[in-house]
Design an enzyme around this catalytic site. Structure first.
Site, PDB file in Angstrom:
ATOM      1  N   ASN A 153      34.996  38.985  43.534  1.00 38.95           N
ATOM      2  CA  ASN A 153      35.292  39.871  42.408  1.00 38.95           C
ATOM      3  C   ASN A 153      34.013  40.585  41.998  1.00 38.95           C
ATOM      4  OD1 ASN A 153      37.599  38.407  42.651  1.00 38.95           O
ATOM      5  ND2 ASN A 153      37.569  37.512  40.608  1.00 38.95           N
ATOM      6  N   LYS A 182      34.107  38.233  31.899  1.00 34.57           N
ATOM      7  CA  LYS A 182      35.481  38.602  31.525  1.00 34.57           C
ATOM      8  C   LYS A 182      35.543  39.078  30.077  1.00 34.57           C
ATOM      9  CE  LYS A 182      37.330  37.120  35.427  1.00 34.57           C
ATOM     10  NZ  LYS A 182      37.626  38.155  36.433  1.00 34.57           N
TER      11      LYS A 182
END
EC number: 2.7.7.9
Length: 504
Positions: A247, A392
């Site tokens: 990611n 995040k």
């Protein structure tokens, strides 16, 4: 006799379901054909591939129902199937590092938007450290490798239709970097109505009122879209052997030469087609997917696949000690073989959404790591936590912007001045959710070298050069405001009530 009639009625019911299923598939097929007729000629082939892919996925969705694992078959993976990183590292590096690096392609998953952090556009373009974005740091890391070892490791971005245009615009700024950058797009699939299960879209456009009718189907789509893009064959033709997939918001996912060496020179001579980096769970990771042994194969089990009665057991840190970091090393030749045999098997994740107008839809997704069971000789490597540093939320952002980390050639490493290598627990309240609000509330990033735990809630601002140590809890109740003064040192403190420092 009652047994017989029961069996017959069950048979009848399943036959009836089968008829309904076939009718539904036919209706969806018709709807997709209608949509395809609206595609302009230059987009026709591409759209057809996408819609065919969706049809396959939809077919599988109708076949499978309920959580897809039989809990009784789940076993702890055998000892040798998850190797400790130390053991991999102990094998050292090859004499010729550049020869193994030249067989590697780095792929970053770049399909996500920054919406959850209050940012428009691709998440990878958010500034993380000294004005550098996620993408900047990635390019710097690979450029550093290419310069150090005189290699040609390319960077590939898997974009989605949400991020492609903005990402391509920005790529020009790397024209003079020593990294070849390629992009390909994830598929674009139609969302389906939760009740009728028919596509919401009436035509191929994805602007205006149709924006919400389409979605990128999760990163499990990488196998098909990488293959369809032609890049897979290009790289195989150039002698590349492995992709390292991660990611783009995981700042710990740097190219690891020890793992690469292990793949290129397997100790038992048997090539390993798939490596999943896993790391030990902490209390914060109880929802992460875990590696299990299932029907003789390594298998990734996600929380969504676990029957309700076993969710607590799944979350327990004692039985399943590790979780998937989504740093994956995959053989290019194996992807080509399995993709051509249509043999990549990934469980379907059903993701319910509500559109702006209130319509309930579902989107069918897959996850890249779930394919591990389709590859030969797969391996888990239990890596240090430092290889899993996802950003995040703004709480994560505060950590990576702080003096807990130092930046070197695009890689973040924990500062040597921190006495214990664990990351502090940071929880910033809802006034900090959006990046711009968060930046406005910190005049400068506090010193956090000795911090264990920070909780901030309500209307709180931080002056310059604040130092936070131990456990610090700052709570401004509704209507109150707390300004932490410049230069303040808070050590094991709870601050609440109203604290305003005004210039006069």
């Amino acid at each position: 006799l009652s047994h017989l009639s029961k069996a017959m009625s069950q048979d009848g019911a399943s036959q009836f379901q089968e008829v309904i299923r076939q009718e539904l598939e036919l209706s969806v097929k018709k709807e997709l054909e209608k949509i395809l007729t609206t595609a302009p000629s230059h987009e026709f082939e591409h759209t057809k591939k996408d819609l065919d892919g969706f049809r396959k996925l939809f077919h599988r969705f109708l076949q499978e129902k309920g959580p897809s694992v039989d809990w009784g078959k789940i076993q702890r993976p055998p000892e040798d199937s998850i190797q400790p990183y130390e053991k991999i590292k102990a094998r050292g590096l090859p004499d010729n590092v550049s020869s193994v690096l030249n067989k590697l392609v780095v792929v970053k998953l770049n399909g996500g938007l920054g919406t959850s952090m209050g940012c428009k556009g691709p998440k990878s373009l958010i500034g993380v450290r000294n004005e550098n974005t996620f993408l900047d740091l990635t390019v710097q890391q690979i450029e550093h490798l290419n310069k150090t070892y005189d290699t040609d490791v390319p960077l590939v971005l898997m974009n989605s239709f949400n991020t492609d245009e903005d990402t391509k615009k920005i790529l020009q700024k790397y024209n003079h970097c020593r990294v070849k950058i390629y992009t390909f797009n994830q598929s674009r699939y139609p969302r389906i109505n939760k009740e009728s299960l028919l596509p919401v879209a009436k035509n191929v456009s994805y602007s205006g009122e149709n924006t919400e009718a389409w979605y990128p189907p999760g990163h499990g789509d990488i196998y098909a879209s990488f293959y369809n893009s032609g890049l897979l064959d290009t790289f195989i033709g150039e002698g590349k052997e492995y992709i390292f997939v991660s990611n783009i918001d995981n700042l710990g996912a740097t190219v690891d030469l020890y793992i690469l060496n292990h793949l290129m020179n397997p100790p038992n001579g048997k090539p390993c087609e798939f490596v999943m980096e896993v790391t030990n769970k902490t209390r914060a990771d109880v929802k992460g997917g875990t590696l299990t042994q299932y029907e003789g194969k390594l298998r990734l089990v996600e929380i969504a696949q676990v029957p309700k009665a076993h969710v607590d057991e799944f979350k327990s840190v004692s039985k399943f000690k590790i979780f998937n970091t989504n740093n994956l090393w995959i053989s290019l030749a194996a992807v080509k073989r399995l993709q051509e045999q249509n043999a990549i098997d990934m469980e379907i994740i059903v993701n319910p959404k509500t559109l702006d107008g209130g319509l309930n839809v579902i989107q069918l997704e897959t996850a890249v790591g779930a394919a591990i069971k389709s590859f030969e000789n797969s391996l888990g490597i239990n890596v240090p936590r430092s290889r899993f540093l996802p950003v995040k939320t703004t709480s994560d952002l505060l950590l990576v912007m702080s003096n807990l980390y130092s930046l070197n050639a695009g890689s973040l490493t924990m500062s040597e001045k921190r006495e214990f290598p664990t990351v502090p627990l940071v929880k910033l309240g809802s006034s900090f959710t959006k990046v711009q609000d968060y930046l406005r509330r910190f005049e400068s990033i506090p010193d956090m070298l000795e911090l264990d735990h920070l909780t901030v809630s309500g209307d709180v601002t931080f002056g310059k050069n604040v130092s936070l140590k131990g456990t610090v809890i700052i709570i401004a109740n509704h209507g109150d405001r707390i300004d932490i003064p410049p230069g303040a040192v808070l050590e094991n403190k709870i601050v609440s009530g109203n604290l305003r420092i005004l210039d006069h």
